[in-house]
Design a protein around this motif. Structure first.
Motif, PDB file in Angstrom:
ATOM      1  N   UNK A 362       0.814  -1.221   0.000  1.00 17.14           N
ATOM      2  CA  UNK A 362       0.000   0.000   0.000  1.00 17.14           C
ATOM      3  C   UNK A 362       0.846   1.267   0.000  1.00 17.14           C
ATOM      4  N   UNK A 363       1.963   1.267   0.743  1.00 12.65           N
ATOM      5  CA  UNK A 363       2.710   2.501   0.976  1.00 12.65           C
ATOM      6  C   UNK A 363       4.142   2.417   0.475  1.00 12.65           C
ATOM      7  N   UNK A 369       2.258   2.631  12.299  1.00 12.09           N
ATOM      8  CA  UNK A 369       0.967   2.707  12.991  1.00 12.09           C
ATOM      9  C   UNK A 369      -0.141   3.269  12.092  1.00 12.09           C
ATOM     10  N   UNK A 370       0.006   3.123  10.800  1.00 13.94           N
ATOM     11  CA  UNK A 370      -1.043   3.482   9.843  1.00 13.94           C
ATOM     12  C   UNK A 370      -1.231   2.301   8.893  1.00 13.94           C
ATOM     13  N   UNK A 371      -2.463   1.940   8.675  1.00 14.34           N
ATOM     14  CA  UNK A 371      -2.749   0.838   7.760  1.00 14.34           C
ATOM     15  C   UNK A 371      -3.746   1.281   6.699  1.00 14.34           C
ATOM     16  N   UNK A 372      -3.816   0.572   5.586  1.00 20.30           N
ATOM     17  CA  UNK A 372      -4.802   0.925   4.560  1.00 20.30           C
ATOM     18  C   UNK A 372      -6.216   0.781   5.122  1.00 20.30           C
ATOM     19  N   UNK A 383      -4.397  -8.002   0.764  1.00 21.99           N
ATOM     20  CA  UNK A 383      -4.169  -7.197  -0.435  1.00 21.99           C
ATOM     21  C   UNK A 383      -4.902  -5.863  -0.296  1.00 21.99           C
ATOM     22  N   UNK A 384      -4.179  -4.720  -0.422  1.00 21.74           N
ATOM     23  CA  UNK A 384      -4.864  -3.419  -0.359  1.00 21.74           C
ATOM     24  C   UNK A 384      -5.781  -3.232  -1.560  1.00 21.74           C
ATOM     25  N   UNK A 385      -6.864  -2.494  -1.364  1.00 17.75           N
ATOM     26  CA  UNK A 385      -7.815  -2.289  -2.446  1.00 17.75           C
ATOM     27  C   UNK A 385      -8.289  -0.838  -2.461  1.00 17.75           C
ATOM     28  N   UNK A 386      -8.913  -0.472  -3.537  1.00 15.53           N
ATOM     29  CA  UNK A 386      -9.518   0.852  -3.675  1.00 15.53           C
ATOM     30  C   UNK A 386     -10.972   0.681  -4.054  1.00 15.53           C
TER      31      UNK A 386
END
Length: 531
Positions: A362-363, A369-372, A383-386
């Motif tokens: 994602x990044x 301390x930040x996640x998608x 798996x990150x998604x939009x």
């Protein structure tokens, strides 16, 4: 004349004869004879373009059968196949995005006939490529390729039958075209009438409209609206913005009060990026989020330093070319693009272990301390998604703002030459599927000027305050107050001191507006909340 054909040559001509039969007898013959004469279905202009390409390829196939695989014939087959694939995609793409089953005319094996153009022309490319494998070094066909002199080849009985069928199909198509479309300069019709041999009826709708359309040819089609306006980043040539609020549709006698307190954005992590496009406020953590067009996100309380920072991998994933808005749904930050596509982040405590693979996907950078905000669980990995909202009324419009009331995510369209209305779309925050759409209207207690409407207001920022929505229009420098539950504009204020506003967030009694100055700086300007 070389009449000797070895086994390999014979297979080639058998293969080519069958290919000619298939392209002329099945798609062209089926459409012409079965759909045309038995079902009275008439082809539209694009259908004729696709059908003519198939006829030409069929005729080129017959030339190859008669005179051998000359280079010029082979090249022309590929060129017309390319033409046909383009025409098929252009025709089909007009209907791909509509609901299941919607389309023009009859179906063949579950698909509307024009969609088969893409398949047929693709098959032409494959078949022509495979047929070239039959041409070996010592075959007579290799001599045909190298020999400048063209010599006729003997035709088998099978080839003669195919020639006869093809000739009938081509003549029948020409006859049908003359009845439906007329003698040149008359052309095809976008919405043709059913086929009849009563010429007193058919001649009434003969038209020359295609010639005017060709004069304004656009590779992308005619219904392509201009993109959104973002100062110094994307400025469509045809967009002009009148800033005087008195020139707008409302008689306005009150103004939003400026607090004359501007914030320069000096967050180090954002200094490397050219355009900060969105601002949002999280009342739970009393913290703002600033988002650049490159999808760099900084959480901050004072606009000087960040408490957390991430830089998305913007390239890989659904298209989010222009970031236009942001809003907090609880602690989840929604980052919205102009095409109703969005992603997001969510801060978590340091005790929460974030999957390293998910974080890497994602990044590009993260302070931790930040996640998608959106991801799916695969077999053993994440798996990150939009997300994206599929609209109906607003299908031809881009948006320039995102806001929410907890239950729904709200978007307001920016008008364009094809769809000039302001449309309020909203999706449930439970699944982000479209829940409803309304064309914005005007409350009966708010008067419009004579012969004016609200369609030229250009909403670039929104935020929900209680049961009302504030909507900032770049054109006419006006703050609209909207009863968003009933899709009605109920009040309007002049707002001065802004140059190129892009986004806003409301914190208690203060409106924080992200403004792009004419000297190319992004600053925060503050105003008193009128609600």
């Amino acid at each position: 004349m070389n009449t000797y054909l070895n086994k390999n040559d014979q297979y080639f001509y058998l293969f080519m004869t069958t290919a000619v039969l298939l392209i002329l007898a099945i798609p062209v013959g089926f459409a012409n004879i079965y759909l045309g004469y038995f079902h009275n279905e008439s082809p539209c202009t694009l259908c004729w373009f696709e059908r003519i390409g198939m006829v030409i390829i069929g005729v080129l196939g017959m030339f190859i059968l008669r005179y051998g695989p000359q280079i010029k014939y082979i090249v022309c087959v590929f060129l017309f196949a390319s033409y046909g694939i383009y025409m098929g995609i252009r025709h089909t793409s007009s209907w791909w995005q509509r609901d299941v089953g919607i389309g023009l005319g009859d179906k063949l094996v579950g698909a509307h006939t024009y969609t088969w153009a893409v398949v047929v022309y693709w098959c032409v490319v494959v078949v022509m490529g495979l047929s070239l494998l039959f041409i070996r070094k010592k075959s007579s066909m290799m001599q045909d390729l190298a020999n400048e002199k063209i010599e006729p080849k003997p035709l088998s009985f099978y080839s003669k039958v195919v020639f006869t069928i093809s000739f009938i199909v081509v003549c029948s198509n020409a006859f049908q075209a003359l009845i439906i479309n007329g003698i040149p300069p008359f052309t095809g019709k976008s919405n043709p009438d059913r086929l009849t041999f009563d010429m007193s009826i058919m001649t009434k709708t003969w038209t020359t409209e295609v010639w005017s359309r060709l004069a304004k040819f656009n590779l992308l089609g005619k219904n392509v609206p201009e993109s959104v306006f973002i100062k110094d980043l994307n400025e469509p040539k045809n967009l002009i913005f009148e800033r005087d609020s008195s020139k707008g549709a409302f008689e306005i006698n009150k103004s939003i009060i400026s607090l004359n307190h501007n914030y320069e954005i000096t967050i180090p992590e954002l200094s490397q990026f050219q355009s900060i496009n969105a601002i949002a406020y999280n009342k739970n953590s009393d913290e703002f989020a600033l988002i650049t067009n490159e999808m760099a996100v900084a959480y901050t309380k004072d606009f000087n330093k960040s408490s957390s920072f991430v830089l998305f991998d913007k390239t890989n994933g659904n298209d989010m070319k222009y970031i236009v808005g942001a809003t907090f749904v609880g602690d989840k930050l929604i980052i919205g693009a102009f095409n109703k596509t969005f992603s997001g982040t969510q801060k978590v405590s340091k005790e929460v272990k974030i999957d390293p693979m998910l974080e890497w996907q994602a990044f590009k950078q993260t302070s931790g301390s930040i996640m998608p905000a959106f991801f799916s669980h695969k077999e053993g990995w994440y798996e990150p998604s939009r997300k994206y909202i599929l609209t109906i009324r607003a299908k031809q419009n881009y948006v320039h703002s995102y806001t929410n009331d907890g239950d729904f995510l709200y978007l307001i369209t920016v008008p364009n030459q094809f769809s000039p209305k302001l449309i309020l779309s909203y999706a449930s925050t439970k699944d982000y599927l479209l829940s409803g759409e309304s064309v914005l209207g005007v409350d009966k207690n708010l008067k419009l000027k004579k012969d004016r409407n609200i369609n030229d207001y250009y909403i670039v920022a929104t935020d929900v305050v209680g049961d009302k929505m504030l909507a900032l229009s770049l054109r006419y420098s006006t703050m609209l107050v909207i009863d968003y539950k009933n899709a009605k504009i109920i009040d309007a204020y002049t707002i001065n001191g802004l140059e190129n506003p892009k986004s806003m967030a409301v914190k208690n009694d203060i409106i924080y507006i992200l403004d792009r100055t004419n000297d190319h700086k992004d600053i925060i300007k503050t105003y008193k909340n009128p609600l």
